[in-house]
Design a protein around this motif. Structure first.
Motif, PDB file in Angstrom:
ATOM      1  N   LEU A  79      21.101  15.417  17.627  1.00 34.21           N
ATOM      2  CA  LEU A  79      20.977  16.673  18.496  1.00 34.21           C
ATOM      3  C   LEU A  79      21.013  17.786  17.552  1.00 34.21           C
ATOM      4  CD1 LEU A  79      20.390  17.428  21.416  1.00 34.21           C
ATOM      5  CD2 LEU A  79      22.821  17.837  22.264  1.00 34.21           C
ATOM      6  N   ALA A  80      21.969  18.443  16.985  1.00 40.52           N
ATOM      7  CA  ALA A  80      21.693  19.252  15.966  1.00 40.52           C
ATOM      8  C   ALA A  80      20.430  19.119  15.679  1.00 40.52           C
ATOM      9  CB  ALA A  80      23.156  19.351  15.055  1.00 40.52           C
ATOM     10  N   PHE A  81      20.456  18.260  15.190  1.00 38.89           N
ATOM     11  CA  PHE A  81      19.034  18.372  13.622  1.00 38.89           C
ATOM     12  C   PHE A  81      17.611  18.767  14.520  1.00 38.89           C
ATOM     13  CE2 PHE A  81      15.328  16.327  11.640  1.00 38.89           C
ATOM     14  CZ  PHE A  81      15.129  16.603  11.095  1.00 38.89           C
ATOM     15  N   TYR A  82      17.769  17.764  15.527  1.00 37.79           N
ATOM     16  CA  TYR A  82      15.820  18.355  16.166  1.00 37.79           C
ATOM     17  C   TYR A  82      16.000  19.803  16.799  1.00 37.79           C
ATOM     18  CZ  TYR A  82      14.143  14.320  14.859  1.00 37.79           C
ATOM     19  OH  TYR A  82      13.432  12.720  13.757  1.00 37.79           O
ATOM     20  N   VAL A  83      17.122  20.358  16.915  1.00 35.19           N
ATOM     21  CA  VAL A  83      17.479  21.517  18.164  1.00 35.19           C
ATOM     22  C   VAL A  83      17.539  22.849  17.158  1.00 35.19           C
ATOM     23  CG1 VAL A  83      18.655  23.219  19.045  1.00 35.19           C
ATOM     24  CG2 VAL A  83      18.792  20.572  20.371  1.00 35.19           C
ATOM     25  N   GLY A  84      18.173  22.685  15.899  1.00 36.77           N
ATOM     26  CA  GLY A  84      18.056  23.210  14.866  1.00 36.77           C
ATOM     27  C   GLY A  84      16.794  23.419  13.685  1.00 36.77           C
ATOM     28  N   LYS A  85      15.557  21.843  13.855  1.00 37.08           N
ATOM     29  CA  LYS A  85      14.061  22.076  13.392  1.00 37.08           C
ATOM     30  C   LYS A  85      13.333  23.268  14.496  1.00 37.08           C
ATOM     31  CE  LYS A  85      10.829  18.495  12.419  1.00 37.08           C
ATOM     32  NZ  LYS A  85      10.237  17.507  11.962  1.00 37.08           N
ATOM     33  N   LYS A  86      13.801  23.206  15.581  1.00 37.68           N
ATOM     34  CA  LYS A  86      13.256  24.158  16.872  1.00 37.68           C
ATOM     35  C   LYS A  86      13.411  24.944  16.271  1.00 37.68           C
ATOM     36  CE  LYS A  86      12.213  24.790  21.324  1.00 37.68           C
ATOM     37  NZ  LYS A  86      10.729  25.114  21.705  1.00 37.68           N
TER      38      LYS A  86
ATOM     39  N   GLY B 104      10.115  28.017  14.723  1.00 37.16           N
ATOM     40  CA  GLY B 104      10.282  29.334  15.950  1.00 37.16           C
ATOM     41  C   GLY B 104      10.892  30.578  15.163  1.00 37.16           C
ATOM     42  N   ILE B 105      11.951  30.821  14.724  1.00 36.82           N
ATOM     43  CA  ILE B 105      11.536  32.266  13.139  1.00 36.82           C
ATOM     44  C   ILE B 105      11.112  31.886  12.249  1.00 36.82           C
ATOM     45  CG2 ILE B 105      13.504  32.368  11.185  1.00 36.82           C
ATOM     46  CD1 ILE B 105      15.660  31.681  13.382  1.00 36.82           C
ATOM     47  N   ARG B 106      10.886  30.809  11.127  1.00 40.79           N
ATOM     48  CA  ARG B 106       9.771  31.089  10.477  1.00 40.79           C
ATOM     49  C   ARG B 106       8.197  31.410  10.192  1.00 40.79           C
ATOM     50  NH1 ARG B 106      11.971  26.963   6.124  1.00 40.79           N
ATOM     51  NH2 ARG B 106      13.842  27.220   5.039  1.00 40.79           N
ATOM     52  N   CYS B 107       7.726  30.043  11.929  1.00 37.47           N
ATOM     53  CA  CYS B 107       6.443  30.331  12.289  1.00 37.47           C
ATOM     54  C   CYS B 107       6.169  30.727  13.661  1.00 37.47           C
ATOM     55  CB  CYS B 107       5.644  29.108  12.262  1.00 37.47           C
ATOM     56  SG  CYS B 107       6.070  28.443  10.047  1.00 37.47           S
ATOM     57  N   PRO B 108       6.826  32.321  14.359  1.00 34.14           N
ATOM     58  CA  PRO B 108       6.457  32.364  15.254  1.00 34.14           C
ATOM     59  C   PRO B 108       5.509  31.886  16.540  1.00 34.14           C
ATOM     60  CG  PRO B 108       7.013  34.138  14.488  1.00 34.14           C
ATOM     61  CD  PRO B 108       7.341  33.258  13.643  1.00 34.14           C
ATOM     62  N   ASP B 109       5.034  32.227  15.608  1.00 34.25           N
ATOM     63  CA  ASP B 109       3.267  31.984  16.153  1.00 34.25           C
ATOM     64  C   ASP B 109       3.135  30.351  16.545  1.00 34.25           C
ATOM     65  OD1 ASP B 109       3.138  31.554  13.683  1.00 34.25           O
ATOM     66  OD2 ASP B 109       1.063  32.872  14.097  1.00 34.25           O
ATOM     67  N   MET B 110       3.644  29.745  15.794  1.00 33.62           N
ATOM     68  CA  MET B 110       2.990  28.253  16.056  1.00 33.62           C
ATOM     69  C   MET B 110       4.387  27.367  16.959  1.00 33.62           C
ATOM     70  SD  MET B 110       0.834  27.677  13.438  1.00 33.62           S
ATOM     71  CE  MET B 110       0.836  25.716  13.300  1.00 33.62           C
ATOM     72  N   PRO B 111       3.345  27.026  17.458  1.00 38.60           N
ATOM     73  CA  PRO B 111       4.408  25.820  18.950  1.00 38.60           C
ATOM     74  C   PRO B 111       4.568  24.810  18.585  1.00 38.60           C
ATOM     75  CG  PRO B 111       1.942  25.463  19.381  1.00 38.60           C
ATOM     76  CD  PRO B 111       2.098  26.162  18.007  1.00 38.60           C
ATOM     77  N   TYR B 112       6.169  24.867  18.795  1.00 39.84           N
ATOM     78  CA  TYR B 112       6.451  23.531  18.275  1.00 39.84           C
ATOM     79  C   TYR B 112       7.734  23.550  19.318  1.00 39.84           C
ATOM     80  CZ  TYR B 112      10.714  20.200  16.396  1.00 39.84           C
ATOM     81  OH  TYR B 112      11.194  19.030  16.003  1.00 39.84           O
ATOM     82  N   SER B 113       7.767  21.727  19.578  1.00 36.97           N
ATOM     83  CA  SER B 113       8.868  21.640  20.720  1.00 36.97           C
ATOM     84  C   SER B 113       9.366  19.834  20.366  1.00 36.97           C
ATOM     85  CB  SER B 113       7.323  21.333  22.523  1.00 36.97           C
ATOM     86  OG  SER B 113       6.690  19.882  21.873  1.00 36.97           O
ATOM     87  N   LEU B 114      10.748  20.217  21.398  1.00 31.47           N
ATOM     88  CA  LEU B 114      11.191  19.183  20.860  1.00 31.47           C
ATOM     89  C   LEU B 114      10.047  17.504  21.413  1.00 31.47           C
ATOM     90  CD1 LEU B 114      15.067  19.806  22.018  1.00 31.47           C
ATOM     91  CD2 LEU B 114      14.072  19.425  19.718  1.00 31.47           C
ATOM     92  N   ASN B 115      10.639  16.511  20.425  1.00 32.89           N
ATOM     93  CA  ASN B 115       9.699  15.050  20.956  1.00 32.89           C
ATOM     94  C   ASN B 115      10.207  14.812  21.757  1.00 32.89           C
ATOM     95  OD1 ASN B 115       8.369  12.823  20.725  1.00 32.89           O
ATOM     96  ND2 ASN B 115       7.740  12.987  19.225  1.00 32.89           N
ATOM     97  N   ILE B 116      10.653  14.400  22.741  1.00 36.20           N
ATOM     98  CA  ILE B 116      12.078  14.005  23.603  1.00 36.20           C
ATOM     99  C   ILE B 116      11.789  11.537  23.282  1.00 36.20           C
ATOM    100  CG2 ILE B 116      12.438  13.531  25.762  1.00 36.20           C
ATOM    101  CD1 ILE B 116      12.875  16.241  24.861  1.00 36.20           C
ATOM    102  N   VAL B 117      10.863  11.244  23.014  1.00 38.49           N
ATOM    103  CA  VAL B 117      10.455  10.149  22.435  1.00 38.49           C
ATOM    104  C   VAL B 117      10.973   9.660  21.253  1.00 38.49           C
ATOM    105  CG1 VAL B 117       9.077   8.810  21.863  1.00 38.49           C
ATOM    106  CG2 VAL B 117       8.479   9.825  24.135  1.00 38.49           C
ATOM    107  N   GLN B 118      11.284  10.729  20.409  1.00 38.99           N
ATOM    108  CA  GLN B 118      11.726  10.969  19.144  1.00 38.99           C
ATOM    109  C   GLN B 118      12.933  11.309  18.880  1.00 38.99           C
ATOM    110  OE1 GLN B 118       9.792  14.000  15.988  1.00 38.99           O
ATOM    111  NE2 GLN B 118       9.595  11.597  14.760  1.00 38.99           N
ATOM    112  N   LEU B 119      13.470  12.085  19.640  1.00 38.13           N
ATOM    113  CA  LEU B 119      14.966  12.440  19.692  1.00 38.13           C
ATOM    114  C   LEU B 119      15.781  11.358  20.637  1.00 38.13           C
ATOM    115  CD1 LEU B 119      17.233  14.247  19.362  1.00 38.13           C
ATOM    116  CD2 LEU B 119      16.091  14.985  22.385  1.00 38.13           C
TER     117      LEU B 119
END
Length: 169
Positions: free
Chosen positions: A31-38, A42-57
């Protein structure tokens, strides 16, 4: 990092407690990895959408529970006298060595950091595990075969993820 975490939360625990602690630790790590990745994306590329992949999680959560149960049961014996304790510690040391080898082979630029962490992780496991010099030599003897087997084991989650996502290895 996950191998060290599971080894340290499981060592010298009752088997049931070790399994529960290992599963919870790995679930929290996923959980920490995937939320941290999101957050980082969001910080590095604020204009790029990134969402949690629930299936991968969910896939990684299932693997976390399976691996947590298995390693928690094995690592509960770390620090015990005799062969059981030596083999349990050797499994942790072997997995740490195998994972460090795999990561330095796949990401050579990170090699110094990975090897440095692996050395410190092995020292931490040995600090909890070693009872006598004879016990240390037994751990060292068992570490070689467990590292060979461990290489396949530490490579398996990525191979499983690739298979589930792309349908091929």
């Amino acid at each position: 990092m996950w191998i060290l975490t599971v080894a340290l939360v499981s060592a010298r625990q009752l088997r049931r407690s070790a399994v529960a602690a290992s599963c919870l630790a790995l679930l929290a790590a996923v959980l920490a990895f995937y939320v941290g990745k999101k957050v980082m994306c969001g910080i590095r590329c604020p204009d790029m959408p990134y969402s949690l992949n629930i299936v991968q999680l969910a896939e990684w959560d299932v693997l976390a529970v399976i691996v947590g149960a298995i390693l928690g049961a094995i690592f509960a014996d770390i620090g015990a006298d005799g062969r059981r304790g030596a083999i349990a510690a050797a499994v942790a040391v072997g997995l740490l060595a195998a994972d460090a080898y795999r990561r330095t082979d796949n990401y050579p630029a990170e090699g110094q950091v990975v090897i440095g962490f692996a050395v410190l992780a092995v020292i931490a496991v040995l600090a909890v595990a070693v009872r006598t010099p004879r016990h240390l030599s037994a751990i060292a003897a068992w570490a070689v075969p467990t590292a060979l087997i461990g290489y396949g084991l530490v490579s398996a989650p990525d191979a499983i993820e690739q298979l589930l996502i792309t349908g091929s290895l």
